[in-house]
Design a protein around this motif. Structure first.
Motif, short mmCIF file in Angstrom:
data_model
loop_
_atom_site.label_atom_id
_atom_site.label_comp_id
_atom_site.label_asym_id
_atom_site.label_seq_id
_atom_site.Cartn_x
_atom_site.Cartn_y
_atom_site.Cartn_z
N SER A 47 0.86 -1.18 0.00
CA SER A 47 0.00 0.00 0.00
C SER A 47 0.90 1.23 0.00
O SER A 47 1.86 1.28 0.76
CB SER A 47 -0.88 0.03 1.24
OG SER A 47 -1.71 -1.08 1.29
N ASN A 48 0.54 2.21 -0.83
CA ASN A 48 1.37 3.41 -0.89
C ASN A 48 0.68 4.50 -1.69
O ASN A 48 -0.21 4.23 -2.49
CB ASN A 48 2.72 3.09 -1.52
CG ASN A 48 3.81 4.05 -1.10
OD1 ASN A 48 3.61 4.93 -0.28
ND2 ASN A 48 4.99 3.86 -1.66
N LEU A 49 1.15 5.70 -1.48
CA LEU A 49 0.74 6.85 -2.28
C LEU A 49 1.68 6.94 -3.47
O LEU A 49 2.90 6.92 -3.30
CB LEU A 49 0.83 8.13 -1.44
CG LEU A 49 0.36 9.41 -2.10
CD1 LEU A 49 -1.13 9.36 -2.37
CD2 LEU A 49 0.70 10.60 -1.23
N VAL A 50 1.11 7.00 -4.67
CA VAL A 50 1.92 7.11 -5.89
C VAL A 50 1.36 8.25 -6.74
O VAL A 50 0.23 8.70 -6.55
CB VAL A 50 1.93 5.78 -6.70
CG1 VAL A 50 2.47 4.64 -5.88
CG2 VAL A 50 0.57 5.45 -7.24
N LEU A 51 2.15 8.69 -7.69
CA LEU A 51 1.71 9.72 -8.63
C LEU A 51 1.59 9.13 -10.01
O LEU A 51 2.43 8.35 -10.45
CB LEU A 51 2.71 10.88 -8.68
CG LEU A 51 2.77 11.78 -7.46
CD1 LEU A 51 3.85 12.84 -7.65
CD2 LEU A 51 1.43 12.43 -7.20
N ALA A 52 0.54 9.53 -10.72
CA ALA A 52 0.36 9.15 -12.12
C ALA A 52 1.33 9.99 -12.95
O ALA A 52 1.13 11.19 -13.09
CB ALA A 52 -1.08 9.39 -12.55
N GLN A 53 2.39 9.37 -13.45
CA GLN A 53 3.43 10.13 -14.14
C GLN A 53 3.80 9.62 -15.51
O GLN A 53 4.67 10.18 -16.16
CB GLN A 53 4.70 10.15 -13.28
CG GLN A 53 4.54 10.92 -12.00
CD GLN A 53 5.83 11.01 -11.24
OE1 GLN A 53 6.42 10.01 -10.87
NE2 GLN A 53 6.27 12.24 -11.00
#
Length: 88
Positions: free
Chosen positions: A38-44
């Motif tokens: 589980s983690n916070l990610v950025l759409a890049q």
């Protein structure tokens, strides 16, 4: 710049670039089926195989170990798009 374990490729016809996503991946490790991530990610980024609003490709990193994990990883999970609110 993409960051290992914090950048994801998305279908940008559904999710705009740079939107934060909370992801929960079931069976993250190819060796241990019970391991979750589980983690916070950025759409890049985007990819030709990423189709639909809930399909992502998590950038694992560079190198032999990362390539081995990424090559075996095909898992289910959940994705939440975190929509920024603008307060005028």
């Amino acid at each position: 710049i993409v960051t290992p374990m914090h950048s994801a490729a998305v279908d940008n016809s559904f999710l705009p670039y740079h939107i934060p996503l909370w992801v929960e991946v079931n069976h993250f490790s190819p060796d241990r089926l019970s391991q979750k991530y589980s983690n916070l990610v950025l759409a890049q980024d985007t990819g030709s195989a990423i189709k639909g609003p809930t399909r992502i490709d998590l950038f694992i990193g560079n190198g032999t170990v990362a390539e081995e994990i990424a090559g075996k990883l095909n898992s289910s999970g959940q994705v939440w798009a975190l929509i920024p609110m603008i307060n005028n």
